[in-house]
Motif scaffolding. Structure first.
Motif, mmCIF file in Angstrom:
data_model
loop_
_atom_site.group_PDB
_atom_site.id
_atom_site.type_symbol
_atom_site.label_atom_id
_atom_site.label_comp_id
_atom_site.label_asym_id
_atom_site.label_seq_id
_atom_site.Cartn_x
_atom_site.Cartn_y
_atom_site.Cartn_z
ATOM 1 N N ALA A 46 0.738 -1.222 -0.077
ATOM 2 C CA ALA A 46 0.154 -0.122 -0.143
ATOM 3 C C ALA A 46 0.830 1.436 0.116
ATOM 4 C CB ALA A 46 -0.789 -0.092 1.214
ATOM 5 N N PRO A 47 0.683 1.955 -1.109
ATOM 6 C CA PRO A 47 1.327 3.289 -1.105
ATOM 7 C C PRO A 47 1.388 4.222 0.141
ATOM 8 C CG PRO A 47 0.403 2.905 -3.335
ATOM 9 C CD PRO A 47 -0.097 1.907 -2.141
ATOM 10 N N ASP A 48 0.210 4.186 0.924
ATOM 11 C CA ASP A 48 -0.024 4.906 2.070
ATOM 12 C C ASP A 48 0.491 4.267 3.349
ATOM 13 O OD1 ASP A 48 -1.945 2.919 2.298
ATOM 14 O OD2 ASP A 48 -3.475 4.444 3.092
ATOM 15 N N SER A 49 1.320 3.358 3.148
ATOM 16 C CA SER A 49 1.804 2.296 4.269
ATOM 17 C C SER A 49 2.495 3.628 5.433
ATOM 18 C CB SER A 49 2.586 1.256 4.002
ATOM 19 O OG SER A 49 1.843 0.541 3.280
ATOM 20 N N THR A 50 3.183 4.523 4.833
ATOM 21 C CA THR A 50 3.805 5.290 5.737
ATOM 22 C C THR A 50 2.921 6.319 6.536
ATOM 23 O OG1 THR A 50 4.274 6.808 3.823
ATOM 24 C CG2 THR A 50 6.051 5.332 4.336
ATOM 25 N N ASP A 51 1.764 6.487 6.006
ATOM 26 C CA ASP A 51 0.818 7.291 6.637
ATOM 27 C C ASP A 51 -0.184 6.197 7.724
ATOM 28 O OD1 ASP A 51 0.819 9.954 5.494
ATOM 29 O OD2 ASP A 51 0.762 8.824 3.620
#
Length: 438
Positions: A157-162
């Protein structure tokens, strides 16, 4: 559909000590007491430390067999038609098999019951023993399926850092302590999972672990991380790969290509077990807090309940078909960059969230659940549609992603409200977008 929930009515606490043992064994539950997160193998050791007890099995089997006496679709499962063949099961034979199998631990018995009900792929009839669903594995690399240059692929998921920081610092600090850089995996294209093609692995999880819907494609969707509504707020699921219900694996191996790289590499990503149960200090207190029968789980005083019922005014009961799931445990708030920025339409304070797209031609109604306030659901639907009509919209998207079911008549209400007397309009699926013309 007859919605049934299987509930274990335990009547006897298994022996927690072995008087014949010469050397006392270390208490695996004490080793992880008061920890919000644990290495999965240590959590599983605690869960598997309670010996199998025949009295408990007979209690559980008797209740399960009684529930299935009222199960409407038992005959359907004897020879399920296409495309639902993988749900085929001889329910009575499965119950008999579990009743005759020799189990080493109480966990093994309960897991066998869990696996049996999961195979039915009916989210209204599941077995979730609180004792053994008190931990949930979380992977700091939830996966999604996205289109890139016209090709669908699996990605971390590209939003993993969020998303991952929302789980808490105790979660992220663990990975820092072992030197695992989960941040660099965000957005990586996943080629293989556990040595299998990424989509094949997702298909395997959908076939063996998801279990909430007869439709296989819908179960595949649940394998991936996705948005939903919990209570009345947006949240994000880790998905069935990133957040399985049991701490039965310590890691998952990915073959992936990180962002800004063209080279594939193999990465073993560790799971961490999130504790969701009541506080405990050792094996005995874990059982007392999470497993042993009490007044709430082992029946009620029927005479007292009958007297109370007589003192109350009669109430109309409404049919419900709620998805019986522990899924709220693997949801965190939706990362702020992904919250809708459009102004909400009327009727968006409850389980329904509605918006008008910038084209001013299409309205979106996200129905997060058919639970909650029964009357508000209807008034919110009416308020949103009236605003859409007043705004001159010509199209409406109904988004039912990850809805948890609920009142059957609310589903009927939404269908009839939108379709009126037009026979050509119908809800296609409980998970996919359905297009209506206003």
């Amino acid at each position: 559909m007859l919605a049934t929930s299987l509930v274990a009515l335990a009547v006897l606490v298994p022996a927690l000590t072995n008087a014949a043992a010469v050397v006392p064994r270390a208490d695996p539950c004490a080793a992880i007491a008061n920890q919000a997160f644990s290495v999965p193998s240590k959590a599983l050791a605690c869960l598997k430390s309670f010996p199998f007890n025949e009295t408990l099995r007979q209690n559980v089997i008797a209740n399960i067999a009684g529930v299935f006496d009222f199960y409407t679709f038992e005959d359907f499962y004897l020879d399920s038609p296409p495309p639902f063949q993988e749900s085929t099961a001889n329910i009575r034979a499965e119950i008999a098999r579990i009743n005759s199998t020799k189990f080493e631990t109480d966990y093994d018995f309960n897991r066998a019951v869990y696996n049996f009900t999961t195979k039915l792929n009916d989210g209204h009839t599941r077995w979730f023993p609180n004792c053994y669903t008190s931990f949930q594995n979380l992977l700091p690399a939830p996966v999604v399926t996205l289109e890139e240059n016209g090709v669908q692929s699996v990605f971390v998921a590209p939003d993993s850092t969020d998303l991952i920081p929302l789980v808490g610092t105790e979660f992220t600090d663990f990975f820092e302590s072992i030197g695992f850089d989960w941040q660099r995996l965000a957005g990586a294209r996943v080629l293989e999972i556990a040595g299998m093609d990424a989509y094949s692995y997702a298909d395997l999880i959908a076939s063996t672990e998801s279990g909430n819907y007869l439709d296989h494609g819908v179960r595949v969707n649940s394998v991936f991380s996705s948005y939903r509504i919990v209570d009345t707020d947006f949240s994000q699921r880790f998905g069935d790969i990133g957040g399985p219900a049991f701490p039965d694996r310590d890691s998952l191996t990915f073959k992936l290509i990180p962002v800004n790289s063209t080279k594939a590499e193999v990465v073993t990503v560790p799971y961490l077990a999130d504790y969701l149960g009541a506080p405990f200090t050792d094996q005995a207190s874990f059982w007392t807090a999470n497993c042993a029968a009490n007044d709430e789980t082992n029946g009620v005083d029927l005479k007292a309940a009958e007297n109370q019922r007589k003192r109350q005014l009669p109430r109309r009961k409404m049919a419900r078909a709620s998805i019986i799931d522990i899924a709220p445990s693997n949801a965190v708030g939706l990362p702020s960059p992904f919250l809708p920025t459009l102004p909400p339409a009327n009727g968006s304070t409850g389980v329904i969230k509605s918006f008008i797209l910038p084209s001013k031609k299409t309205g979106v109604m996200f129905v997060g659940s058919f639970e909650g306030d029964f009357n508000q659901f209807q008034t919110d639907t009416d308020a949103a549609i009236k605003q859409f009509q007043a705004s001159g919209l010509t199209h409406l998207l109904i988004d039912l992603t990850n809805n948890g079911g609920g009142f059957v008549c609310l589903g009927q209400f939404l269908h009839q409200y939108l379709a009126g007397n037009t026979l050509s309009v119908s809800l296609i699926s409980s998970q996919w977008l359905t297009l209506y013309r206003l």
